[in-house]
Write a protein that holds these residues in place. Structure first.
Motif, PDB file in Angstrom:
ATOM      1  N   ARG A  51      11.940 -12.345  17.050  1.00 26.87           N
ATOM      2  CA  ARG A  51      11.295 -11.059  16.778  1.00 26.87           C
ATOM      3  C   ARG A  51      11.005 -10.391  18.124  1.00 26.87           C
ATOM      4  O   ARG A  51      10.588 -11.053  19.072  1.00 26.87           O
ATOM      5  N   LEU A  52      11.160  -9.095  18.186  1.00 29.75           N
ATOM      6  CA  LEU A  52      10.832  -8.343  19.389  1.00 29.75           C
ATOM      7  C   LEU A  52      10.184  -7.027  18.979  1.00 29.75           C
ATOM      8  O   LEU A  52      10.718  -6.308  18.134  1.00 29.75           O
ATOM      9  N   THR A  53       9.036  -6.727  19.589  1.00 27.68           N
ATOM     10  CA  THR A  53       8.312  -5.496  19.281  1.00 27.68           C
ATOM     11  C   THR A  53       7.872  -4.838  20.581  1.00 27.68           C
ATOM     12  O   THR A  53       7.342  -5.494  21.469  1.00 27.68           O
ATOM     13  N   VAL A  54       8.096  -3.544  20.671  1.00 25.22           N
ATOM     14  CA  VAL A  54       7.618  -2.737  21.797  1.00 25.22           C
ATOM     15  C   VAL A  54       6.672  -1.683  21.235  1.00 25.22           C
ATOM     16  O   VAL A  54       7.023  -0.988  20.264  1.00 25.22           O
ATOM     17  N   ALA A  55       5.482  -1.586  21.802  1.00 26.23           N
ATOM     18  CA  ALA A  55       4.483  -0.640  21.308  1.00 26.23           C
ATOM     19  C   ALA A  55       4.010   0.251  22.443  1.00 26.23           C
ATOM     20  O   ALA A  55       4.106  -0.093  23.626  1.00 26.23           O
ATOM     21  N   TRP A  56       3.489   1.408  22.058  1.00 26.56           N
ATOM     22  CA  TRP A  56       2.943   2.354  23.028  1.00 26.56           C
ATOM     23  C   TRP A  56       1.716   3.020  22.430  1.00 26.56           C
ATOM     24  O   TRP A  56       1.684   3.314  21.216  1.00 26.56           O
ATOM     25  N   ALA A  57       0.687   3.219  23.241  1.00 24.27           N
ATOM     26  CA  ALA A  57      -0.524   3.901  22.798  1.00 24.27           C
ATOM     27  C   ALA A  57      -0.952   4.879  23.876  1.00 24.27           C
ATOM     28  O   ALA A  57      -1.000   4.538  25.059  1.00 24.27           O
ATOM     29  N   GLY A  58      -1.247   6.101  23.462  1.00 26.10           N
ATOM     30  CA  GLY A  58      -1.699   7.115  24.399  1.00 26.10           C
ATOM     31  C   GLY A  58      -2.487   8.181  23.674  1.00 26.10           C
ATOM     32  O   GLY A  58      -1.999   8.765  22.703  1.00 26.10           O
ATOM     33  N   GLY A  59      -3.731   8.391  24.098  1.00 24.73           N
ATOM     34  CA  GLY A  59      -4.559   9.379  23.419  1.00 24.73           C
ATOM     35  C   GLY A  59      -4.785   9.005  21.972  1.00 24.73           C
ATOM     36  O   GLY A  59      -5.193   7.883  21.647  1.00 24.73           O
ATOM     37  N   ARG A  60      -4.455   9.918  21.082  1.00 24.82           N
ATOM     38  CA  ARG A  60      -4.632   9.690  19.651  1.00 24.82           C
ATOM     39  C   ARG A  60      -3.355   9.216  18.954  1.00 24.82           C
ATOM     40  O   ARG A  60      -3.293   9.176  17.724  1.00 24.82           O
ATOM     41  N   THR A  61      -2.347   8.873  19.730  1.00 30.01           N
ATOM     42  CA  THR A  61      -1.052   8.527  19.157  1.00 30.01           C
ATOM     43  C   THR A  61      -0.685   7.079  19.488  1.00 30.01           C
ATOM     44  O   THR A  61      -0.918   6.612  20.596  1.00 30.01           O
TER      45      THR A  61
END
Length: 460
Positions: free
Chosen positions: A371-381
């Protein structure tokens, strides 16, 4: 330096409040010269003490005040360098022992570092006391309030965490993306939390028919209630339910319900949790399956990398007569690692393993894959993209199929969430399944996309 002046310096607090002394400009000038000489040799403590004595005898010496501040800053940095080295090595108790001896250091800085050490040691009471002292120093108020909010969340008091961050915000401190996210977490958290979502979309092949199948609209909901009476560490209870319906295929309507009781020990990355769940599934209009069993999961923070593992045992009972052969014992396990990356990104990689000992040997199987997951978080998104690959092999020859079945499945997924407010967010999601097999009848392609809204409610 004369013995008289040396004794005077040794008996003084270099960076504390200046106690007024008998006015004497001549003596103040001598102390000032001593301070300049000590400053030149980078003897910060002697310099700060000399300038403090000069100010005691002549408060009008603004130059002495400026140089004393410079010496105290340098003294603090020098004194704290050893502490910071110990903290970088996660030697929290030795760092506290060194801090206890730094009586000449800036009180606010010392209190903040003590608070961090106590937070890492799990001594919440001592951490809170130290951080409340750090609040009195304007230079450290923001950091202290953030740490106090994290402490409150750890104890399960979302309202106290929210109060700290609101105070910080109302005081003119701009909350960047991480703190804004923490504020939303606080407003959504608590000893009792509830979450609900509704969604609708389209599914290209809900019945997993051979080939591409026939597309159908879909709609559904999910709910989750969670109780953590003692905060993150301690017992917890969860009740979850969900449903999915295809208006054109009533026979594929499903409802699920799960009840869980568990216990978590440890905080942050270094933790372990054990729980027991009871699951029920309605398929179409009738009960379809009941499963239950324990789960054990834990993680360990190794520098920037979080290593995690999970094992779950399920006793499965399929209720319809034609599905009873699927009943048995199922094991699911995973081992993986995750790490935070620059600019709000994170990555997670894992290997999963499933062993399903179905009652019918030709239906018992072993499945595994990455399994491979890439996530991103910035501000409200927030955004996530992931994929998995499964190799599935069955134990025995299937007389009905005329072959011992072997499957390969690829399943990518994406999801994007945007917070409209602290309690509400919108999301769009997509997932797919591509199945290859030595049995033509189970080769299939399925692609689904949906969008919806989520609501969080946190109490206490």
């Amino acid at each position: 330096m004369s013995p008289v002046l040396l004794l005077a310096l040794l008996g003084s607090a270099p960076c504390g409040p200046v106690a007024p002394a008998e006015p004497d400009r001549a003596l103040a000038a001598v102390y000032f010269e001593v301070g300049e000489a000590a400053l030149a040799t980078e003897d910060w403590e002697a310099a700060a003490t000399a300038f403090a004595r000069a100010l005691a005898h002549d408060p009008s010496l603004s130059r002495a005040a400026a140089l004393r501040e410079q010496a105290c800053l340098s003294l603090g940095e020098h004194s704290f360098s050893h502490v910071e080295a110990l903290m970088d090595a996660k030697r929290w108790r030795p760092a506290l022992e060194v801090l206890a001896g730094l009586t000449h250091a800036a009180p606010g800085s010392r209190a903040l570092l003590e608070g961090v050490c106590h937070v890492e040691l799990g001594d919440d009471e001592a951490a809170a006391e130290a951080l409340r002292r750090a609040l009195k120093d304007p230079a450290h108020e923001a950091d202290a309030r953030v740490l106090l909010s994290l402490l409150a969340l750890r104890r399960g008091s979302a309202r106290a965490a929210e109060e700290q961050l609101r105070t910080l915000e109302s005081g003119g401190h701009a909350l960047g993306s991480p703190l804004s996210a923490l504020l939303r977490q606080a407003s959504r958290g608590g000893a009792f939390t509830a979450r609900a979502s509704i969604f609708a979309g389209v599914d290209s092949n809900p019945a997993l028919a051979p080939g591409m199948g026939q597309a159908q609209g879909l709609m559904g909901f999910t709910t989750l209630l969670q109780l953590t009476p003692l905060g993150a560490v301690g017992p917890y209870a969860r009740v979850a339910a969900g449903g999915r319906e295809y208006p054109g295929l009533a026979e594929l309507r499903t409802f699920t319900g799960v009840g869980t009781l568990g216990l978590q020990l440890g905080r942050g990355g270094d933790r372990v949790a054990v729980d027991y769940s009871l699951d029920g599934v309605l398929f179409g209009p009738a009960p379809y399956a009941v499963t239950h069993g324990p789960r054990l999961e834990g993680s360990l923070q190794l520098g920037p990398v979080l290593v995690f593992a999970e094992w779950m045992l399920r006793f499965e009972n399929f209720l319809p007569a034609d599905a009873a052969v699927f009943s048995g014992v199922r094991h699911d396990a995973a081992l993986g690692a995750s790490a935070a990356l620059p600019r709000g990104f994170s990555v997670e990689a894992a290997w999963s393993l499933t062993r399903d000992d179905a009652r019918a040997q030709e239906l018992a199987l072993l499945e595994h894959g990455p399994r491979l997951t890439v996530a991103w978080a910035g501000g409200r998104t927030r955004a996530m993209a992931g994929a998995g690959l499964d190799w599935r092999s069955y134990d025995a020859f299937d007389a009905d199929l005329g072959v011992q079945r072997e499957d390969v499945r690829v399943h990518p997924s994406v999801r994007v969430e945007v917070d409209l407010a602290e309690w509400v967010s919108l999301f769009v999601a997509g997932d797919a399944s591509f199945v290859s097999s030595n049995v033509e009848a189970v080769r299939s392609v399925r692609i689904a996309a949906s969008g919806g809204a989520q609501l969080w409610v946190g109490m206490w």
